[in-house]
Design a protein around this motif. Structure first.
Motif, short mmCIF file in Angstrom:
data_model
loop_
_atom_site.label_atom_id
_atom_site.label_comp_id
_atom_site.label_asym_id
_atom_site.label_seq_id
_atom_site.Cartn_x
_atom_site.Cartn_y
_atom_site.Cartn_z
N MET A 1 1.03 -1.06 0.02
CA MET A 1 0.03 0.05 -0.32
C MET A 1 1.23 1.35 -0.24
O MET A 1 1.51 1.28 0.54
N LYS A 2 0.63 2.00 -0.98
CA LYS A 2 1.44 3.43 -0.81
C LYS A 2 0.84 4.59 0.08
O LYS A 2 -0.34 4.40 0.13
N LYS A 3 1.52 4.82 1.20
CA LYS A 3 0.93 6.11 1.63
C LYS A 3 1.97 7.35 1.58
O LYS A 3 3.04 7.11 1.80
N SER A 4 1.17 8.37 2.21
CA SER A 4 2.30 10.00 1.19
C SER A 4 1.36 11.33 2.40
O SER A 4 0.01 10.77 2.98
N ALA A 5 1.85 12.17 2.24
CA ALA A 5 0.88 13.45 2.96
C ALA A 5 0.44 13.44 2.21
O ALA A 5 0.84 13.92 0.82
N ALA A 6 -0.91 14.18 2.55
CA ALA A 6 -1.93 14.24 1.28
C ALA A 6 -1.27 15.83 0.75
O ALA A 6 -1.05 16.84 2.23
N THR A 7 -1.25 16.46 0.30
CA THR A 7 -0.58 18.24 -0.30
C THR A 7 -2.60 19.16 -0.54
O THR A 7 -2.46 18.48 -2.07
N ILE A 8 -2.36 19.95 0.34
CA ILE A 8 -3.69 20.67 -0.03
C ILE A 8 -3.06 21.78 -0.37
O ILE A 8 -2.23 22.48 -0.37
N ILE A 9 -3.69 22.22 -1.71
CA ILE A 9 -3.18 23.21 -2.26
C ILE A 9 -4.10 24.91 -2.48
O ILE A 9 -3.26 25.47 -2.40
N ARG A 10 -5.21 24.22 -2.32
CA ARG A 10 -5.90 25.58 -1.85
C ARG A 10 -6.99 25.82 -0.62
O ARG A 10 -8.09 24.25 -0.73
N GLU A 11 -7.91 26.16 0.21
CA GLU A 11 -8.45 25.74 0.39
C GLU A 11 -9.11 27.73 0.60
O GLU A 11 -9.12 28.21 -0.08
N TYR A 12 -10.66 26.97 0.82
CA TYR A 12 -11.65 27.88 0.49
C TYR A 12 -12.75 27.73 0.98
O TYR A 12 -13.08 27.19 2.33
N GLY A 13 -13.40 28.88 1.74
CA GLY A 13 -14.08 29.54 3.24
C GLY A 13 -13.18 29.38 4.67
O GLY A 13 -12.15 29.93 3.87
N PRO A 14 -14.01 30.13 5.41
CA PRO A 14 -15.14 29.71 5.51
C PRO A 14 -16.45 30.45 4.52
O PRO A 14 -15.94 31.45 5.13
N PHE A 15 -17.45 30.24 4.28
CA PHE A 15 -18.83 30.71 3.75
C PHE A 15 -19.55 31.39 5.07
O PHE A 15 -20.49 31.04 5.76
N PRO A 16 -19.70 32.93 4.51
CA PRO A 16 -21.52 33.60 5.24
C PRO A 16 -22.52 32.66 5.22
O PRO A 16 -23.23 31.80 4.19
N GLY A 17 -23.30 32.20 6.61
CA GLY A 17 -24.60 31.55 6.34
C GLY A 17 -24.11 29.81 6.27
O GLY A 17 -25.29 28.94 6.22
N ALA A 18 -22.79 29.26 5.64
CA ALA A 18 -22.49 27.87 5.99
C ALA A 18 -21.90 27.57 6.82
O ALA A 18 -20.81 27.91 7.11
N GLU A 19 -22.46 26.46 7.95
CA GLU A 19 -21.62 26.89 8.97
C GLU A 19 -20.63 25.51 9.00
O GLU A 19 -19.60 24.90 10.04
N ARG A 20 -21.35 24.61 7.77
CA ARG A 20 -20.71 22.97 7.98
C ARG A 20 -20.53 22.87 6.81
O ARG A 20 -21.85 23.10 5.36
N VAL A 21 -19.96 22.50 6.20
CA VAL A 21 -19.69 21.36 4.43
C VAL A 21 -19.74 20.20 4.54
O VAL A 21 -19.27 19.44 5.42
N ASN A 22 -20.91 19.76 3.93
CA ASN A 22 -21.20 18.08 3.75
C ASN A 22 -20.63 17.20 2.95
O ASN A 22 -19.79 17.46 2.23
N GLY A 23 -22.05 17.66 1.71
CA GLY A 23 -20.90 16.82 0.52
C GLY A 23 -20.20 17.81 -0.11
O GLY A 23 -20.67 19.20 -0.26
N GLY A 198 -16.55 19.41 6.93
CA GLY A 198 -17.62 19.53 8.21
C GLY A 198 -17.78 20.65 8.35
O GLY A 198 -17.59 21.50 8.38
N ALA A 199 -17.13 20.71 9.93
CA ALA A 199 -17.50 21.74 11.17
C ALA A 199 -16.62 23.29 10.19
O ALA A 199 -17.31 24.13 11.04
N SER A 200 -15.49 22.67 9.75
CA SER A 200 -14.59 24.24 9.36
C SER A 200 -15.50 24.82 8.62
O SER A 200 -15.01 26.19 8.22
N GLY A 201 -15.93 24.48 7.95
CA GLY A 201 -16.92 25.30 6.74
C GLY A 201 -15.77 25.37 5.70
O GLY A 201 -16.50 26.21 5.10
N LYS A 202 -15.10 24.76 5.56
CA LYS A 202 -14.19 24.44 4.53
C LYS A 202 -14.27 24.12 3.20
O LYS A 202 -14.94 22.72 3.43
N VAL A 203 -13.56 24.28 1.79
CA VAL A 203 -13.63 23.21 1.10
C VAL A 203 -11.77 23.57 1.18
O VAL A 203 -11.17 24.40 0.47
N ARG A 204 -11.54 22.49 0.99
CA ARG A 204 -9.68 21.36 0.47
C ARG A 204 -9.40 21.04 -0.85
O ARG A 204 -10.58 20.27 -1.07
#
Length: 232
Positions: A1-23, A198-204
């Motif tokens: 199994m390959k295992k590596s650290a995720a590389t986060i390229i960009r973060e969006y949010g949090p967004f007004p009126g959106a307390e969490r991000v689900n799907g 989730g509750a961070s309100g962000k999309v990554r």
């Protein structure tokens, strides 16, 4: 199994009126994310929400090239994106224990978080066509280039993992930074994943292994043709 650290390229949010991000899903131009009582269309170049649809949106989100699908408690709604109208409703296989949602090869693929499995279902009836077992909590689900990936989130530990669609064996893991969870998950069809936070309100945006992320107007990606959906 390959295992590596995720590389986060960009973060969006949090967004007004959106307390969490689900799907999370992607229509080739916008990233749609579910925030409980509405679906939001995010421009990945500007980072701005450009429109919203008022609809129950408690878990996974998917796009089939024309329509959106959204888990609302124990059902899945088929939604016309231009009008926001609910066209049809089918039962969700987990009876309220559902998480991720993806479209591929004419089917919906539904994660069951505590059930630790992924169901392939008929999008017209909700009938379960097959079930793939996982060894960890399933959050978001996506297919890209014949690969099945899903998110996990237990405590402070979260990752995005590629599994064998026949056996459920874990083939590759991208470990998220501690305390950074993955709720929804969607591929852009090319070089990155969009991950609900989730509750961070962000999309990554997270780099998908094996490719370099392209830039579009200081954004993350180039648009891709999603008219045929993803094919496993």
């Amino acid at each position: 199994m390959k295992k590596s650290a995720a590389t986060i390229i960009r973060e969006y949010g949090p967004f007004p009126g959106a307390e969490r991000v689900n799907g999370v899903t992607f229509d080739g131009e916008h990233v749609w994310f579910a925030s409980g009582d509405r679906l939001n269309a995010l421009d990945p170049a500007s980072g701005e929400v450009v429109r919203s649809i008022e609809v129950a949106s408690h878990a996974g989100t998917a796009f089939d090239g024309e329509f959106l699908y959204q888990i609302a408690e124990d059902v899945i709604h088929k939604i016309e994106p231009k009008t926001g109208r609910i066209l049809s409703t089918i039962p969700a296989p987990g009876n309220g224990g559902d998480s991720g949602l993806a479209w591929a090869e004419g089917s919906l693929w539904v994660g069951q978080h505590r059930g630790r499995r992924i169901h392939q279902i008929d999008p017209e009836t909700g009938k379960i066509l097959r079930t793939i077992e996982s060894n960890r909590v399933v959050t978001g689900v996506t297919w890209v280039d014949g690969q099945l990936w899903h998110g996990t989130w237990e405590g402070d530990d979260s990752d995005v993992r590629r599994i064998d669609p026949e056996t459920g064996e874990v083939l590759e893991r991208l470990e998220m930074p501690e305390g950074t969870g993955v709720s929804g998950l969607e591929s852009d069809g090319a070089d990155c994943f969009f991950c609900g936070g989730g509750a961070s309100g962000k999309v990554r945006a997270v780099r998908r292994p094996g490719g370099e992320v392209r830039s579009r107007k200081a954004g993350v990606i180039d648009p891709v043709d999603r008219s045929q959906g993803r094919t496993p």
